[in-house]
Design an enzyme around this catalytic site. Structure first.
Site, PDB file in Angstrom:
ATOM      1  N   LYS A 267       2.565   3.569   3.839  1.00 43.07           N
ATOM      2  CA  LYS A 267       1.772   3.247   5.167  1.00 43.07           C
ATOM      3  C   LYS A 267       0.547   2.035   4.612  1.00 43.07           C
ATOM      4  O   LYS A 267       0.101   1.383   5.270  1.00 43.07           O
ATOM      5  CB  LYS A 267       1.084   4.417   5.490  1.00 43.07           C
TER       6      LYS A 267
ATOM      7  N   HIS B 141       6.896  19.901   7.743  1.00 44.29           N
ATOM      8  CA  HIS B 141       6.338  18.559   8.242  1.00 44.29           C
ATOM      9  C   HIS B 141       6.222  18.763   9.753  1.00 44.29           C
ATOM     10  O   HIS B 141       7.634  19.086  10.401  1.00 44.29           O
ATOM     11  CB  HIS B 141       6.815  17.443   7.548  1.00 44.29           C
TER      12      HIS B 141
END
Length: 963
Positions: A599, A172
Site C-alpha cells: 500500500k 482477517h
C-alpha cells in the site's frame, strides 16, 4: 402451456451454451459441470420466483456475455437500464441469483481441478502444461526430482524430518462467505463429484440429483448477509471448525503419504512421529493490533476453548484406539504398569464402551483406559474454567504437559515393537502419536500481536510514576540503557498502586492472562510497527515484570517500505546486545509484512524490497551465529503478497528458508486451503514439498546486472505510485467516489474496524479495504501501478534492457512469479467496467484523472506482455483462461448492478423508471417482497443496501480473493 414452456427454456439454454467457451482438452468436464449446476439453479429460480424472473436473469446473462465478447460499452448501459428498472424485491432476487450462480461456477471449477488431478495421477504426467511453473509440488515428485539432482535418499530424509512449516491462521476480515453457506457448498461439491463417478447406478443418480437440488435451493434461501459483525470469539470458533472438519484427520493422512513417498525412493523408515513437519498457530483472539474488541478476556476464552476442543478431539478417538488394541502379548514394563492400573480402577459406568473392569489379558486397554480418564478430566476442567473461571477437577487428574500425554502412548508403541507387532504399532496408534505431537494439548499456539507504541505508553506510565522522567521522551540509547539495567536486576518495577489509563491496563492485563495460562498455549509475541531494539527489550521486560515464567519469543514485524529498508540494521543492533544474545539461545524470528509495504509503495517496489531485506537479514543472522526464521505475513490477494503457495516459496531468496517457514493463512484463504479434505491434503503437501525443495535446491541468485536494473525500476515504480496515490491532492476524493470503499464497512465481514483512525487519507485506511475496493471495480490499481512506468523508462533508456528483462523472466523465479501474478490480475481486470463506475459516480472535473489511469493500465498491460514474451494474456494457461471466461458474464452483471445501485444511493436526483413487478402473483408477502424486510434498519431506499452488499460478496467470490 407446459410443453411450450419447456421448449422455450431449452432454446434459451441452447443459446447460453453457445456463449460458453469451448473445451480445452479431453479431460475437460468443466463445461458439463457448470451447465448442470446452472440448469438446476435456473429451474429452482423458476419454481420459487416464476418464469419471468428466470427469463430476466437469462437476458441479463446474454447481454453481459455479449459485452464480454466484444467490449461494446453500449451493452453495459443496456444492462444498467434493465437492472435499475427492477423494484427492490426483484433487484435483490436477481443480484442474489448472479451471486449464487458465480459460487456454483466456482464449485464446478474446484471439482474439475480435483478431477483433472486424479486423471493425471492415473495417466501419470502426459500433461504438457501441468509440468510448467504454475502447478504445485507433489511430495513424491519433489523427492524424485531431488534424487535426479544428485541428492542421496538419506540426505533428503534428513532434511525432511528436520524441517518445520508453521501455518498461522488469521481472522482477517476478508472471509466474506458465511459458514452456513460454506457447508452447503461443500455438500454441493460432494454431490457433483459423485454424480460423475464411473460406477453410478440410475437410482444413485436420481438420489444424488435430488440432493444436489436440495442443497442449491437451501443455499439460495439462506441470507448471504451477516446482519451483525462477528466477535473475535466467533472468528476463533469459525477458524477452529476447520480443525474439526479437515485438519485433524488430514495431518496423519498426509504424513502417511510422506511415508509412502519415502518408501518409493528407498527409505524404509517412517517420518518420526515427533518430527515437527507441520505446526499450527493462530492469531484469532490474540491479534489486538488496531482491534479494540480483542480484550484480555477474549484471549483467555480463546485459549481455554482451544484446549477444550483438543481434549474433545482426542477423547472422541481414544475408544476406537482401545478397540484396536486388543492384543495380549506385551513387554514386561507395560505388563507391570497395566496390572497396577487395573487394580486401582474405579468403575467407569459413564462411558459407552469398556465400562467394566478391563480383563488381565488386555493390558493395552488398561493403559489406554487411564489415558481416557485423564482426557475426560482435561476436557471437563477446560470446560468449567471457560464457563465459570473455576474448576473442581484437581490438576493431578488431568494432562498438564504433552510429554505426560505421550508417555503412556509411547510405552504402548515400544511394547508392540518389542513383541514383533510393529505393523500394528504403525497403524492408528502412530496416527494418534502424530496428532499429539502436532496439536499438543492446546490444538494451536496463539500468537499475541500488539503495536510498539502501546508498550511505550506502559513504560512511560512506569517511569513517570517512579519519578525518573518520561520514557517516551528519552533517546533510543537512554531507553536501551535503562531497559537493560532493569532486565539485569531483580527488583520489581511497579506495584498495584501504579496509576493506569484504560490502554495501559489493557496491555498489562494481557500479560497477566499469559502468565496465568499454560505456556504451551502461546506462540510468539509480535510487535507491529517495530523500528528499534528498545521495542523488543520493552516486551522482554514487561513479560518478566508480569510473572511470565516461560516467556514468549518476541518477534519484531517490519511492514512499511522504510521500516523494511532499516530492518537489517535494527536487527544487527539487537544482536549486538549481549544480554539479548544470551536470552535467545541462537534463535530469532522476524516477521515481514506484505500488505502495508504494498500500500505504501506499490507491488513492484514492495516485492523487491522484501526480497532484499530477507537477504540482508540472513547475512546479519549468520554474522552473529543466529538461526533466523522468517515469518511471512502474506494476504490472500496479489496486492497483499498472495498467490500460489509453492511458487511464492520457491521464489524466495536462496538461504532464507532453511527448512523453517512460518506463514499466515488469512481469512478467505483458509477456506480455499482447508475447506475440504482434498484441499487440506494439497495445502500440507504444497508447503512441505516447496519448503524441502527450496532448502535442498535453492533458486538462483540474481545476476549483479539484474539487481542494478531492479533497483532502478523500483525507484521509478515507487515514484510513479506515490505521485498518484499520495501526492495527487484529489486522489483520495477520486478513490472514494470511484469505488465502493465507503460502503465496505457495511459488510460485517470481520471484528476489526476498517480504518485505524476515523478521519484521514490513504495512510489511515487498512491495506485490506484499500485493495478490496479496487478489486470490486476490477481495476486492481495497487497491483499494477508503477510497473508500466518502470518498464517504459528503462527500455527507453537502453533498448538492450528489454532483452535483459526477458532473460530475468525466463531465468529468475522471483521475477517470473512477480510478473505472472500481475498478468493473472490483468486477466481478471477490465478497464471498461472501471470506466462505467467513473462515468456514473465521479464528478466531472475528476473524470480526466480516471481516463489517465486507464491509459496507464493499457500501456502497463502491453509492456508486461512484451517482457513476458506473450502475445496475449495467459496464453500459456488455457485452463485458467477458460475458467475466467466462464465467470465473466456473472461478474459483469454484478459490476453493472453495483455501479448503478451506488449511483442511486449517492445521488438522490438520479431517477429510474421502475417496471411492473416480475412475478405475476405479487403481494406484500411474496418471496421477493420478504427479502426487502430482512434489513429494516437501512438508511437508504428499500433494498438498495442489500443489493450493494450482495454485489460485493458476489464479485469477491468471482475474483476469488477479496482484500
Amino acid at each position: 402451456m407446459a410443453a411450450r414452456n419447456l421448449e422455450k427454456m431449452a432454446s434459451i439454454d441452447a443459446q447460453l451454451r453457445l456463449l460458453a467457451p469451448g473445451k480445452v482438452s479431453e479431460d475437460d468436464k468443466l463445461i458439463e459441470y457448470d451447465a448442470l449446476l446452472l440448469d438446476r439453479f435456473l429451474d429452482i429460480l423458476q419454481d420459487l420466483h416464476g418464469e419471468d424472473v428466470r427469463e430476466f436473469v437469462q437476458e441479463c446473462y446474454e447481454v453481459a456475455a455479449d459485452y464480454d465478447g466484444n467490449r461494446n460499452t453500449e451493452k453495459l448501459e443496456e444492462l444498467g437500464n434493465m437492472l435499475t428498472s427492477l423494484d427492490p424485491g426483484d433487484s435483490i432476487v436477481v443480484t442474489k441469483s448472479f451471486s449464487n450462480m458465480l459460487s456454483l461456477a466456482n464449485l464446478a471449477e474446484e471439482v474439475q481441478i480435483a478431477y483433472r488431478r486424479r486423471i493425471k495421477k492415473l495417466k501419470k504426467g502426459d500433461f504438457a502444461d501441468e509440468a510448467s511453473a504454475t502447478t504445485e509440488s507433489d511430495i513424491e515428485e519433489t523427492l524424485k526430482r531431488l534424487l535426479q539432482l544428485n541428492k542421496t535418499p538419506e540426505e533428503v530424509f534428513d532434511a525432511l524430518k528436520n524441517q518445520t512449516v508453521d501455518l498461522v491462521l488469521t481472522a482477517h476480515p476478508t472471509q466474506s462467505v458465511r459458514r452456513s453457506l460454506l457447508q452447503k457448498f461443500g455438500r454441493i461439491r460432494d454431490c457433483l463429484t459423485q454424480l460423475y463417478a464411473k460406477d453410478i447406478t440410475p437410482d444413485d443418480k436420481q438420489e444424488l440429483d435430488e440432493a444436489l437440488q436440495r442443497e442449491i435451493q437451501a443455499a439460495f434461501r439462506t441470507d448471504e448477509i451477516r446482519r451483525t459483525p462477528p466477535t473475535p470469539q466467533d472468528e476463533m470458533r469459525a477458524g477452529m471448525s476447520y480443525f474439526h472438519e479437515t485438519i485433524w484427520k488430514g495431518v496423519p493422512k498426509f504424513l502417511r503419504r510422506v511415508d509412502t513417498a519415502l518408501k518409493n525412493i528407498g527409505i524404509n523408515e517412517r517420518v518420526p512421529y515427533n518430527a515437527p513437519l507441520i505446526q499450527f498457530s493462530s492469531w484469532m483472539g490474540g491479534d489486538r493490533d488496531g482491534n479494540p474488541r480483542v480484550t484480555p478476556e477474549v484471549t483467555r476464552d480463546v485459549c481455554l476453548l482451544a484446549r477444550m476442543m483438543a481434549a474433545n478431539l482426542y477423547f472422541s478417538q481414544i475408544e476406537d484406539l482401545m478397540f484396536e488394541m486388543s492384543m495380549w502379548r506385551c513387554n514386561e514394563e507395560l505388563r507391570v504398569r497395566a496390572e497396577r492400573q487395573r487394580c486401582a480402577k474405579r468403575d467407569a459406568k459413564h462411558y459407552i464402551e469398556f465400562w467394566k473392569q478391563i480383563p488381565a489379558n488386555e493390558p493395552y486397554r488398561a493403559i489406554l483406559g487411564d489415558v481416557r480418564d485423564k482426557l475426560y478430566n482435561t476436557r471437563e476442567r477446560a470446560r468449567q474454567l471457560l464457563s465459570s473461571g473455576v474448576s473442581d477437577v484437581p490438576e493431578d487428574a488431568v494432562f498438564t504437559s504433552v510429554d505426560q500425554f505421550l508417555e503412556p502412548l509411547e510405552l504402548c508403541y515400544r511394547s508392540l515393537c518389542d513383541c514383533g507387532d510393529r505393523p500394528i504399532a504403525d497403524g492408528s496408534l502412530l496416527d494418534f502419536l502424530r496428532q499429539v505431537s502436532t496439536f499438543g494439548l492446546a490444538l494451536v499456539k496463539l500468537d499475541i500481536r500488539q503495536e510498539s507504541e502501546r508498550h511505550s505508553d506502559v513504560l512511560d506510565a512506569i517511569t513517570t510514576h517512579l519519578g525518573i522522567g518520561s520514557y517516551k521522551e528519552w533517546s533510543e540509547d537512554k531507553r536501551q540503557e535503562w531497559l537493560l539495567s532493569e532486565l539485569s536486576g531483580k527488583r520489581p518495577l511497579f506495584g498495584p498502586d501504579l496509576p493506569k489509563t484504560e490502554e495501559v491496563a489493557d496491555v498489562l492485563d494481557t500479560f497477566k492472562v499469559i502468565s496465568e495460562l499454560p505456556s504451551d498455549s502461546f506462540g510468539a509475541y509480535i510487535i507491529s510497527m517495530a523500528t528499534a531494539p528498545s521495542d523488543v527489550l520493552a516486551v522482554e521486560l514487561l513479560q518478566r515484570e508480569c510473572g511470565i515464567t516461560d516467556p514468549l519469543r518476541v518477534v519484531p514485524l517490519f511492514e512499511k517500505l522504510a521500516d523494511l529498508e532499516s530492518a537489517p540494521a535494527a536487527v544487527a543492533r539487537l544482536f549486538s546486545i549481549e544480554w539479548y544474545r544470551n536470552r535467545i539461545n541462537g534463535k530469532q524470528e522476524v516477521m515481514i509484512g506484505y500488505s502495508d509495504s504494498g500500500k505504501d509503495a506499490g507491488r513492484l517496489s514492495a516485492a523487491w524490497q522484501l526480497y532484499k531485506t530477507q537477504e540482508e537479514l540472513v547475512k546479519v543472522a549468520k554474522e552473529y551465529g543466529v538461526k533466523l526464521t522468517m515469518f511471512h505475513g502474506r494476504g490472500g490477494t496479489v496486492g497483499r503478497g498472495g498467490g500460489p503457495t509453492h511458487l511464492a516459496i520457491l521464489s524466495q531468496p536462496p538461504d532464507t528458508i532453511h527448512g523453517q517457514l512460518r506463514v499466515t493463512v488469512q481469512g478467505e484463504v483458509i477456506e480455499q486451503s482447508f475447506g475440504e479434505e482434498h484441499l487440506c491434503f494439497r495445502t500440507l503437501q504444497r508447503f512441505t514439498a516447496a519448503t524441502l525443495e527450496h532448502g535442498m535446491h535453492p533458486p538462483v541468485s540474481p545476476k549483479p546486472e539484474w539487481r542494478v536494473l531492479m533497483d532502478e525500476m523500483a525507484i521509478i515504480a515507487t515514484e510513479e505510485y506515490r505521485s498518484v496515490v499520495f501526492k495527487e491532492p484529489r486522489f483520495v476524493e477520486y478513490f472514494r467516489l470511484a469505488t465502493p470503499e465507503l460502503e465496505y464497512g457495511r459488510m460485517n465481514i470481520g471484528s476489526r474496524p476498517s480504518k485505524r483512525k476515523p478521519s484521514g487519507g490513504i495512510e489511515s485506511l487498512r491495506a485490506i479495504p484499500w485493495i478490496f475496493a479496487w478489486t470490486q471495480t476490477r481495476f486492481h490499481l495497487p497491483v499494477w501501478l508503477g510497473f508500466g512506468g518502470a518498464f517504459k523508462r528503462v527500455i527507453q533508456k537502453d533498448s538492450k534492457n528489454l532483452n535483459m528483462l526477458k532473460e530475468m523472466y525466463n531465468q529468475w523465479p522471483f521475477f517470473r512469479v512477480t510478473i505472472d501474478l500481475v498478468e493473472m490480475v490483468f486477466a481478471k481486470g477490465d478497464p471498461g467496467i472501471a470506466a462505467l463506475y467513473d462515468r456514473l459516480l465521479v464528478s466531472e472535473e475528476l473524470q480526466p484523472f480516471g481516463e489517465q489511469l486507464r491509459v496507464n493500465y493499457q500501456e502497463t498491460r502491453r509492456l508486461l506482455l512484451q517482457v513476458a514474451g506473450h502475445k496475449d494474456i495467459l496464453e500459456g494457461d488455457p485452463y485458467l483462461r477458460q475458467r475466467l471466461q466462464l465467470r465473466d458474464p456473472y461478474i459483469t452483471t454484478l459490476n453493472v448492478c453495483q455501479a448503478y445501485t451506488l449511483k442511486q444511493i449517492r445521488d438522490p436526483s438520479f431517477h429510474v423508471k421502475v417496471r411492473p413487478h416480475l412475478s405475476k402473483d405479487y403481494m406484500e408477502s411474496s418471496p421477493a417482497a420478504e427479502l426487502v424486510k430482512l434489513n429494516p434498519k437501512s438508511e437508504y431506499a428499500p433494498g438498495l443496501e442489500d443489493t450493494v452488499i450482495l454485489t460485493m460478496k458476489g464479485i469477491a467470490a468471482g475474483m476469488q480473493n477479496t482484500g
